[in-house]
Design an enzyme around this catalytic site. Sequence first.
Site, PDB file in Angstrom:
ATOM      1  CE1 TYR A   1     -57.547   2.056  58.785  1.00  0.00           C
ATOM      2  CE2 TYR A   1     -57.568   2.798  56.804  1.00  0.00           C
ATOM      3  CZ  TYR A   1     -58.049   3.307  57.275  1.00  0.00           C
ATOM      4  OH  TYR A   1     -57.890   5.004  58.006  1.00  0.00           O
TER       5      TYR A   1
ATOM      6  CE  LYS B   1     -60.875   3.555  58.521  1.00  0.00           C
ATOM      7  NZ  LYS B   1     -61.681   4.840  60.419  1.00  0.00           N
TER       8      LYS B   1
HETATM    9  P1  NDP Z   1     -53.892   9.045  65.265  1.00  0.00           P
HETATM   10  O1  NDP Z   1     -53.464   6.955  64.367  1.00  0.00           O
HETATM   11  O2  NDP Z   1     -53.597  10.111  64.721  1.00  0.00           O
HETATM   12  O3  NDP Z   1     -55.029   8.632  65.831  1.00  0.00           O
HETATM   13  C1  NDP Z   1     -55.626   7.342  65.991  1.00  0.00           C
HETATM   14  C2  NDP Z   1     -57.080   7.936  67.058  1.00  0.00           C
HETATM   15  O4  NDP Z   1     -57.136   6.747  67.589  1.00  0.00           O
HETATM   16  C3  NDP Z   1     -56.430   8.719  68.350  1.00  0.00           C
HETATM   17  O5  NDP Z   1     -56.134   9.171  69.162  1.00  0.00           O
HETATM   18  C4  NDP Z   1     -55.937   7.394  69.214  1.00  0.00           C
HETATM   19  O6  NDP Z   1     -56.156   7.130  70.365  1.00  0.00           O
HETATM   20  C5  NDP Z   1     -57.081   6.720  68.990  1.00  0.00           C
HETATM   21  N1  NDP Z   1     -57.238   5.211  68.843  1.00  0.00           N
HETATM   22  C6  NDP Z   1     -57.378   4.201  68.316  1.00  0.00           C
HETATM   23  N2  NDP Z   1     -57.665   2.890  69.021  1.00  0.00           N
HETATM   24  C7  NDP Z   1     -58.243   3.437  70.324  1.00  0.00           C
HETATM   25  C8  NDP Z   1     -59.391   2.347  70.801  1.00  0.00           C
HETATM   26  N3  NDP Z   1     -58.985   1.387  70.976  1.00  0.00           N
HETATM   27  N4  NDP Z   1     -60.335   3.144  71.875  1.00  0.00           N
HETATM   28  C9  NDP Z   1     -60.201   4.531  71.940  1.00  0.00           C
HETATM   29  N5  NDP Z   1     -59.817   5.558  71.181  1.00  0.00           N
HETATM   30  C10 NDP Z   1     -58.530   4.683  70.448  1.00  0.00           C
HETATM   31  O7  NDP Z   1     -54.984   8.502  63.170  1.00  0.00           O
HETATM   32  P2  NDP Z   1     -54.919   9.495  62.921  1.00  0.00           P
HETATM   33  O8  NDP Z   1     -55.864  10.609  63.620  1.00  0.00           O
HETATM   34  O9  NDP Z   1     -54.918   9.420  61.435  1.00  0.00           O
HETATM   35  O10 NDP Z   1     -56.830   8.725  62.201  1.00  0.00           O
HETATM   36  C11 NDP Z   1     -58.229   9.076  62.757  1.00  0.00           C
HETATM   37  C12 NDP Z   1     -59.401   8.526  62.200  1.00  0.00           C
HETATM   38  O11 NDP Z   1     -58.893   9.300  60.540  1.00  0.00           O
HETATM   39  C13 NDP Z   1     -59.021   6.976  61.688  1.00  0.00           C
HETATM   40  O12 NDP Z   1     -60.082   6.422  61.879  1.00  0.00           O
HETATM   41  C14 NDP Z   1     -58.684   6.555  60.472  1.00  0.00           C
HETATM   42  O13 NDP Z   1     -58.865   5.658  60.270  1.00  0.00           O
HETATM   43  C15 NDP Z   1     -58.651   8.003  59.235  1.00  0.00           C
HETATM   44  N6  NDP Z   1     -58.216   7.556  58.491  1.00  0.00           N
HETATM   45  C16 NDP Z   1     -56.507   8.370  58.648  1.00  0.00           C
HETATM   46  C17 NDP Z   1     -56.136   9.030  57.005  1.00  0.00           C
HETATM   47  C18 NDP Z   1     -54.940   9.568  56.695  1.00  0.00           C
HETATM   48  O14 NDP Z   1     -54.497   9.567  56.612  1.00  0.00           O
HETATM   49  N7  NDP Z   1     -54.088   9.869  58.526  1.00  0.00           N
HETATM   50  C19 NDP Z   1     -56.905   8.421  55.873  1.00  0.00           C
HETATM   51  C20 NDP Z   1     -57.727   7.653  55.911  1.00  0.00           C
HETATM   52  C21 NDP Z   1     -58.402   7.601  57.275  1.00  0.00           C
HETATM   53  P3  NDP Z   1     -55.098   6.993  72.278  1.00  0.00           P
HETATM   54  O15 NDP Z   1     -53.747   6.061  71.182  1.00  0.00           O
HETATM   55  O16 NDP Z   1     -54.559   7.900  73.064  1.00  0.00           O
HETATM   56  O17 NDP Z   1     -56.037   5.424  72.591  1.00  0.00           O
END
Ligand code: NDP
Length: 249
Positions: A156, A160
Site C-alpha cells: 500500500y 501511494k
Molecule cells: P472504503 O473501503 O470505505 O471504500 C473503497 C471504495 O473503493 C469503495 O467505493 C469501493 O467500491 C471502491 N473500490 C475498491 N476496489 C475497487 C475496484 N477494483 N474497482 C472500483 N472501485 C473499487 O475506503 P475509504 O473510503 O476508506 O478509502 C478511499 C481512499 O482513501 C482509498 O484510496 C484509500 O486508500 C484512501 N485512504 C483511506 C484512509 C482511511 O483511513 N480510510 C487513509 C488514507 C487513505 P466497491 O467495493 O463498491 O467496488
Amino acid sequence: MTDSNPQRVALVTGASRGIGRAIALRLAADGRHVVLMSRSEGPLTEVRSLIEEAGGHASVCACDVGDASALAAAVEGVISEHGRLDVVVNNAGITRDGLALRMSDEDFLDVLNVNLMSCFVTCRTAARAMMKQKFGRMVNIGSTSGVVGNAGQANYAAAKSGLIGMSKALARELGGKGITVNVIAPGFIETDMTANLGDAVKNKVLEGMALRRLGTPEDIAAAVAYVSSDEAGFLTGQTICVDGGLTMC
Ligand code: NDP
C-alpha cells in the site's frame, strides 16, 4: 464553493461509500455533474438518489478500476457522453496488509494495480480531453502511508508513494495546458477501511495526532473540493496531508 461554470463534469472513483461517497456528495453540492464509479451499480444508484434529492446531478458508471482496458473504455465513455471531463478524483483503493516477509506477490501486485495503475489509466485517458479543454483538475487520493511509511503496508505504501511521484511527473507534463495534478493524503479516517482496527491501534494513532480525533470522510471531501475547484489554478504537484496533524510534513 460553487464554481462559475455549472457544466463542469467530475469523475469520482470508489464513490459507493466512505471517502469517495463524501467527495461525490460534496462536488455535486458545489455544482458539478458527478459521475459515480465503483464495481457495482446498486450502491452507486443510492448515492445518485441522494445527490438528486438535494438538487444535484449525477450518473452511475459501474467499472472495476483494476481492469485497465475496461477502465479506459469507461472513462472514454464518460467523455463522449458529456463532451468533456473537467475533474477526476482517483479515490478507489484497497488494502491487503501484512508484514513484508509473509506478503505474497499477488497481494503486492493487486494493491499496486487497484491503487496506482488505475490512477495512471484514468489520468492518461482524461488528459486527452482536458488538454483540448485547456482545463483540468486531477486529484489522486494518496495516504500518509505513502509519505512516511507504515509497518504492514509495504504494498500500500509503495502504491501511494508511487502516486505522489506519478502526480508530480504529470503535473510537469500537463501544467502548460491548464491541468493541475495534486495528491490529497488522508491520515486515519473513519470508514470501512479502518473499521476493523482495534482500540489499541486507534488509541496509539490518536496519541500521535495534534487534533486527537480520527478524520471524517467530509474532512477529506472539503480538501478535494478546494483542490478541484476553478480557483485552485495555481496549485499543482503538491501532496496535502489531511491527517489531523499526524505527520506535519
Ligand atoms: P472504503 O473501503 O470505505 O471504500 C473503497 C471504495 O473503493 C469503495 O467505493 C469501493 O467500491 C471502491 N473500490 C475498491 N476496489 C475497487 C475496484 N477494483 N474497482 C472500483 N472501485 C473499487 O475506503 P475509504 O473510503 O476508506 O478509502 C478511499 C481512499 O482513501 C482509498 O484510496 C484509500 O486508500 C484512501 N485512504 C483511506 C484512509 C482511511 O483511513 N480510510 C487513509 C488514507 C487513505 P466497491 O467495493 O463498491 O467496488
